[in-house]
Design a protein around this motif. Structure first.
Motif, PDB file in Angstrom:
ATOM      1  N   GLU A 195       0.830  -1.209   0.000  1.00 19.72           N
ATOM      2  CA  GLU A 195       0.000   0.000   0.000  1.00 19.72           C
ATOM      3  C   GLU A 195       0.860   1.252   0.000  1.00 19.72           C
ATOM      4  O   GLU A 195       0.640   2.181  -0.775  1.00 19.72           O
ATOM      5  N   ARG A 196       1.837   1.268   0.883  1.00 13.53           N
ATOM      6  CA  ARG A 196       2.725   2.436   1.004  1.00 13.53           C
ATOM      7  C   ARG A 196       3.564   2.608  -0.260  1.00 13.53           C
ATOM      8  O   ARG A 196       3.767   3.731  -0.728  1.00 13.53           O
ATOM      9  N   ALA A 197       4.066   1.505  -0.809  1.00  7.08           N
ATOM     10  CA  ALA A 197       4.911   1.588  -2.013  1.00  7.08           C
ATOM     11  C   ALA A 197       4.121   2.112  -3.202  1.00  7.08           C
ATOM     12  O   ALA A 197       4.627   2.931  -3.973  1.00  7.08           O
ATOM     13  N   THR A 198       2.884   1.666  -3.370  1.00  8.37           N
ATOM     14  CA  THR A 198       2.088   2.151  -4.504  1.00  8.37           C
ATOM     15  C   THR A 198       1.697   3.611  -4.304  1.00  8.37           C
ATOM     16  O   THR A 198       1.653   4.379  -5.262  1.00  8.37           O
ATOM     17  N   SER A 199       1.422   4.016  -3.051  1.00 11.23           N
ATOM     18  CA  SER A 199       1.073   5.418  -2.828  1.00 11.23           C
ATOM     19  C   SER A 199       2.289   6.331  -2.984  1.00 11.23           C
ATOM     20  O   SER A 199       2.155   7.486  -3.379  1.00 11.23           O
ATOM     21  N   ASP A 200       3.496   5.823  -2.678  1.00 11.54           N
ATOM     22  CA  ASP A 200       4.718   6.621  -2.820  1.00 11.54           C
ATOM     23  C   ASP A 200       5.279   6.600  -4.241  1.00 11.54           C
ATOM     24  O   ASP A 200       6.239   7.303  -4.526  1.00 11.54           O
ATOM     25  N   GLY A 201       4.732   5.779  -5.113  1.00 12.49           N
ATOM     26  CA  GLY A 201       5.190   5.736  -6.497  1.00 12.49           C
ATOM     27  C   GLY A 201       6.467   4.946  -6.722  1.00 12.49           C
ATOM     28  O   GLY A 201       7.254   5.266  -7.612  1.00 12.49           O
ATOM     29  N   VAL A 202       6.685   3.911  -5.912  1.00 13.26           N
ATOM     30  CA  VAL A 202       7.840   3.033  -6.115  1.00 13.26           C
ATOM     31  C   VAL A 202       7.609   2.263  -7.408  1.00 13.26           C
ATOM     32  O   VAL A 202       6.495   1.864  -7.709  1.00 13.26           O
ATOM     33  N   GLY A 203       8.651   2.044  -8.183  1.00 15.27           N
ATOM     34  CA  GLY A 203       8.516   1.391  -9.487  1.00 15.27           C
ATOM     35  C   GLY A 203       8.303  -0.107  -9.406  1.00 15.27           C
ATOM     36  O   GLY A 203       9.109  -0.879  -9.910  1.00 15.27           O
ATOM     37  N   LEU A 204       7.213  -0.523  -8.789  1.00 12.33           N
ATOM     38  CA  LEU A 204       6.892  -1.945  -8.689  1.00 12.33           C
ATOM     39  C   LEU A 204       5.863  -2.310  -9.742  1.00 12.33           C
ATOM     40  O   LEU A 204       4.954  -1.535 -10.036  1.00 12.33           O
ATOM     41  N   HIS A 205       5.999  -3.518 -10.284  1.00 18.63           N
ATOM     42  CA  HIS A 205       5.046  -3.987 -11.280  1.00 18.63           C
ATOM     43  C   HIS A 205       3.833  -4.628 -10.622  1.00 18.63           C
ATOM     44  O   HIS A 205       2.726  -4.536 -11.133  1.00 18.63           O
ATOM     45  N   SER A 206       4.061  -5.298  -9.499  1.00 12.76           N
ATOM     46  CA  SER A 206       2.988  -6.018  -8.832  1.00 12.76           C
ATOM     47  C   SER A 206       3.412  -6.359  -7.415  1.00 12.76           C
ATOM     48  O   SER A 206       4.557  -6.128  -7.017  1.00 12.76           O
ATOM     49  N   ARG A 207       2.482  -6.937  -6.664  1.00 11.61           N
ATOM     50  CA  ARG A 207       2.811  -7.391  -5.312  1.00 11.61           C
ATOM     51  C   ARG A 207       3.827  -8.522  -5.371  1.00 11.61           C
ATOM     52  O   ARG A 207       4.709  -8.628  -4.522  1.00 11.61           O
ATOM     53  N   ARG A 208       3.704  -9.360  -6.391  1.00 10.30           N
ATOM     54  CA  ARG A 208       4.665 -10.460  -6.568  1.00 10.30           C
ATOM     55  C   ARG A 208       6.075  -9.919  -6.794  1.00 10.30           C
ATOM     56  O   ARG A 208       7.047 -10.453  -6.280  1.00 10.30           O
ATOM     57  N   HIS A 209       6.179  -8.851  -7.582  1.00  6.97           N
ATOM     58  CA  HIS A 209       7.474  -8.211  -7.824  1.00  6.97           C
ATOM     59  C   HIS A 209       8.062  -7.694  -6.509  1.00  6.97           C
ATOM     60  O   HIS A 209       9.246  -7.893  -6.216  1.00  6.97           O
ATOM     61  N   MET A 210       7.213  -7.056  -5.686  1.00 10.27           N
ATOM     62  CA  MET A 210       7.683  -6.537  -4.409  1.00 10.27           C
ATOM     63  C   MET A 210       8.128  -7.674  -3.488  1.00 10.27           C
ATOM     64  O   MET A 210       9.159  -7.581  -2.829  1.00 10.27           O
ATOM     65  N   LYS A 211       7.353  -8.755  -3.446  1.00 11.65           N
ATOM     66  CA  LYS A 211       7.713  -9.874  -2.585  1.00 11.65           C
ATOM     67  C   LYS A 211       9.015 -10.520  -3.043  1.00 11.65           C
ATOM     68  O   LYS A 211       9.830 -10.956  -2.225  1.00 11.65           O
TER      69      LYS A 211
END
Length: 147
Positions: free
Chosen positions: A80-96
């Motif tokens: 939630e925080r990463a998507t609101s801060d605009g981190v360059g993630l493609h998906s939750r799987r990418h973040m994990k």
């Protein structure tokens, strides 16, 4: 003269097939087929603050900053925080996957959820915490980026 084996291939075709399979398995094969211009473009497009660490504005560095600032966050809270801060993630799987890699190299550790008595609660989410290695790494990145 070329002779054919049972498969119907000539010796030349068999040798080429073996050579191609070696090239496919070579760990540096991408370097053989990538031009210098492509590599230079990749280096320059990484961002302005890549002089020392090449990752100062990347998703892994930004995730480390989020873990540092919000100590003890779960995966859903981090996403939630990463998507609101605009981190360059493609998906939750990418973040994990990034978190798993950071855990493997010792920058992040996980702790299981505990109840009031300090016993581990099964079936609850783990929380992420920065290790000393992670703290020193993000400090070096921030110093190199001038933050």
């Amino acid at each position: 003269s070329t002779t054919t084996r049972r498969t119907g291939r000539s010796d030349f075709a068999g040798a080429m097939s073996g050579l191609l399979s070696l090239i496919r398995r070579c760990p540096a094969r991408h370097a053989m087929f990538t031009s210098n211009a492509t590599r230079a473009w990749t280096r320059t497009m990484a961002g302005p603050n890549t002089k020392h660490y090449d990752v100062s504005d990347g998703p892994m560095a930004q995730l480390l900053r989020i873990v540092r600032d919000g100590e003890g966050m779960t995966v859903s809270q981090l996403y939630e925080r990463a998507t609101s801060d605009g981190v360059g993630l493609h998906s939750r799987r990418h973040m994990k996957g990034l978190l798993n890699w950071m855990k493997k190299i010792g920058r992040v550790r996980t702790e299981p959820a505990r109840n009031a008595q300090g016993k581990i609660v099964r079936g609850k989410n783990h929380s992420f915490h920065l290790t000393e290695v992670g703290e020193t790494h993000i400090a070096k990145i921030d110093e190199a980026a001038g933050r």
